[in-house]
Design an enzyme around this catalytic site. Structure first.
Site, PDB file in Angstrom:
ATOM      1  N   HIS A  25       0.930  -1.177  -0.020  1.00  0.00           N
ATOM      2  CA  HIS A  25      -0.003   0.057  -0.008  1.00  0.00           C
ATOM      3  C   HIS A  25       0.733   1.219  -0.017  1.00  0.00           C
ATOM      4  O   HIS A  25       1.950   1.230   0.710  1.00  0.00           O
ATOM      5  CB  HIS A  25      -0.804  -0.094   1.132  1.00  0.00           C
ATOM      6  CG  HIS A  25      -2.084   0.852   0.934  1.00  0.00           C
ATOM      7  ND1 HIS A  25      -1.982   2.230   1.246  1.00  0.00           N
ATOM      8  CD2 HIS A  25      -3.469   0.597   0.768  1.00  0.00           C
ATOM      9  CE1 HIS A  25      -3.226   2.820   1.236  1.00  0.00           C
ATOM     10  NE2 HIS A  25      -4.113   1.890   0.664  1.00  0.00           N
ATOM     11  N   ASP A  32      -8.181  -5.488   0.173  1.00  0.00           N
ATOM     12  CA  ASP A  32      -8.628  -6.562  -0.724  1.00  0.00           C
ATOM     13  C   ASP A  32      -8.185  -7.940  -0.833  1.00  0.00           C
ATOM     14  O   ASP A  32      -8.692  -8.565  -1.339  1.00  0.00           O
ATOM     15  CB  ASP A  32      -7.978  -5.691  -2.078  1.00  0.00           C
ATOM     16  CG  ASP A  32      -8.713  -4.568  -2.607  1.00  0.00           C
ATOM     17  OD1 ASP A  32      -9.903  -4.482  -2.102  1.00  0.00           O
ATOM     18  OD2 ASP A  32      -8.102  -3.667  -3.044  1.00  0.00           O
TER      19      ASP A  32
END
Ligand code: ACO
Length: 431
Positions: free
Chosen positions: A308, A365
């Site tokens: 991320h 996710d």
């Protein structure tokens, strides 16, 4: 301690003001730098650039903190629901009972699309990706509604109606986009169902038989919506702000957000995670071979659902969703081999120096796709679910721009590295 930064360029010293956020985040305000020195700042991919000041969402990526309007995501996940959280994000504080009722009533009132929109749905071929349909139809919806088209910046009362229409209708459009892409008849929303249950009904009921609404399924999907509801200046939200800054209407701005969200590095990652897990399963790998490939830059593979830009620690949403994943699969008595592969991948990656050194952890996710599979949501709908969830965040950011008195059009600069002035060569003389 000085609250100013000093920058020396070409032998001259420039004094730049600093800004401190309410959680102690520090920034150097470079907005005057070009005018005073002729220099711009260069930050490819905006990794170190604050594009705005915002009161909506706070993230501390090093500590793994996420808060909407100051409330921790863990507390909201436990005590709130998607609609209440949507209100919190858009209007700045939790609603009282009257405000929540008014908001819910408005969502109910505006959930039907204009009947003529059916003809637009008919224009899409069977098999069209529902994200393409979603983006196109959100934009098209504004053509059927004078309020959206005529609404002007700053008109708050009318804005409330436009907001309710978008939150409500995105769900109707999303369900229709799935029905259409599978050549199925459209199912109308029901008055007796709340937001998330109604979405499942429109997605899965048939003209002959209503889909059985199971509370655990509704709860799991509502949680996914809530966890995706905002995430400060990510790719799609920045896109929405960019489009909004030109004073485009809310539906047009949100439609652009859907397009930005679609890519596999952003909202498309949940679909990519499942495709990756399926491939690993099909090849009889327990994940070890895939991890080796993900570490090799020439393989073209990445461990999807990992890494991320902001979180250099566990994504707090991933922790919540992993727990929910275990609960849902147990309640629905589902034994999904992909969950075992995912858990093994996570365990192996968290011990592997490649991922440790780069601070790559599972993001939201990584497990959300496995829950959605258990809820029998088709894989191409995963990014659509993300888009429904993210809508309140996009709207809150749109509203923030609209209410900012000094708001001006977003227009970054660049450093040009192309050819310098050269003459036009006639076609006959070109090699
Ligand atoms: N698998 C393997 N290596 C990775 C991964 C991954 N998933 N993510 C990053 N890396 C590596 C990069 O190759 C790079 O290595 P290097 O320093 O040797 O060159 C290093 O880690 C840093 O990565 P960047 O690409 O610079 O990180 P960036 O902040 O630009 O990208 C992103 C973040 C896009 C999320 C990236 O980690 C990624 O592609 N992950 C997989 C896709 C994904 O899960 N996206 C969902 C994001 S969350 C969301 O939108 C809800």
């Amino acid at each position: 301690m000085s609250k100013e930064a000093k920058l020396e360029l070409d032998g001259k010293v420039y004094t730049l003001p600093t800004v401190e956020g309410s959680e102690g985040e520090k920034a150097v305000d470079v907005s005057s730098l070009r005018a005073t020195s002729g220099y711009i700042t260069l930050d490819d991919g905006y990794g170190n650039t604050g594009s705005c000041s915002s009161k909506i969402t706070f993230i501390d990526g090093d500590l793994g903190i996420l808060r909407y309007r100051g409330i921790g995501i863990e507390e909201l996940a436990e005590k709130s629901n998607f609609i209440e959280t949507a209100y919190l994000l858009i209007y700045g504080s939790l609603p009282n009972a009257d405000q929540l009722r008014t908001f819910s009533d408005a969502l109910m009132e505006f959930q039907f699309l204009h009947e003529d929109m059916k003809y637009h749905f008919e224009g899409f071929p069977t098999g069209a990706h529902p994200m393409a349909i979603l983006s196109a139809m959100i934009n098209a919806a504004s053509c059927f509604d004078e309020k959206i088209m005529r609404w002007q910046w700053g008109k708050t009362k009318e804005f409330d109606i436009v907001v309710a229409k978008l939150i409500s209708q995105v769900r109707t459009i999303a369900a229709y986009s799935y029905r259409k892409s599978h050549g199925l008849p459209l199912i109308y929303p029901k008055k007796s169902y709340k937001y998330t249950a109604n979405f499942l009904h429109m997605l899965f009921s048939s003209p002959y038989e209503d889909y059985e609404i199971k509370p655990e399924v509704v709860k799991a999907l509502d949680l996914i919506f809530l966890l995706h509801a905002d995430h400060e200046q990510n790719c799609s939200t920045s896109t929405v702000r960019m489009v909004a800054s030109s004073q485009a209407n809310l539906f047009a701005s949100a439609s652009a957000g859907v397009c930005a969200l679609w890519g596999p590095l952003h909202g498309g990652a949940n679909q990519a995670v499942i495709e990756m897990l399926e491939q690993i399963h099909k090849e009889g790998d327990d994940g070890s071979r895939f991890i080796a490939a993900a570490k090799d830059k020439n393989s073209g593979k990445k461990l999807m659902g990992f890494g991320h830009r902001v979180y250099k620690n566990y994504d707090p949403r991933a922790k919540i969703i992993k727990k929910s994943c275990d609960q849902v699969l147990e309640k629905l008595k589902i034994n999904d081999p992909l969950l075992d592969i995912a858990k093994h991948l996570e365990e192996a990656a968290l011990k592997d120096s490649y991922f440790v050194e780069r601070k790559l952890y599972p993001n939201v996710d990584f497990y959300s796709g496995i829950i959605m599979r258990a809820l029998e949501i088709p894989v191409e709908m995963f990014p659509v679910i993300f888009a429904i969830g993210r809508m309140p965040g996009w709207i809150a950011n749109y509203k923030e721009i609209m209410e900012e008195p000094k708001s001006r059009i977003y227009r970054p600069r660049q450093v040009y590295v192309g050819r310098t002035l050269n003459p036009y060569v006639p076609l006959a003389e070109r090699k």
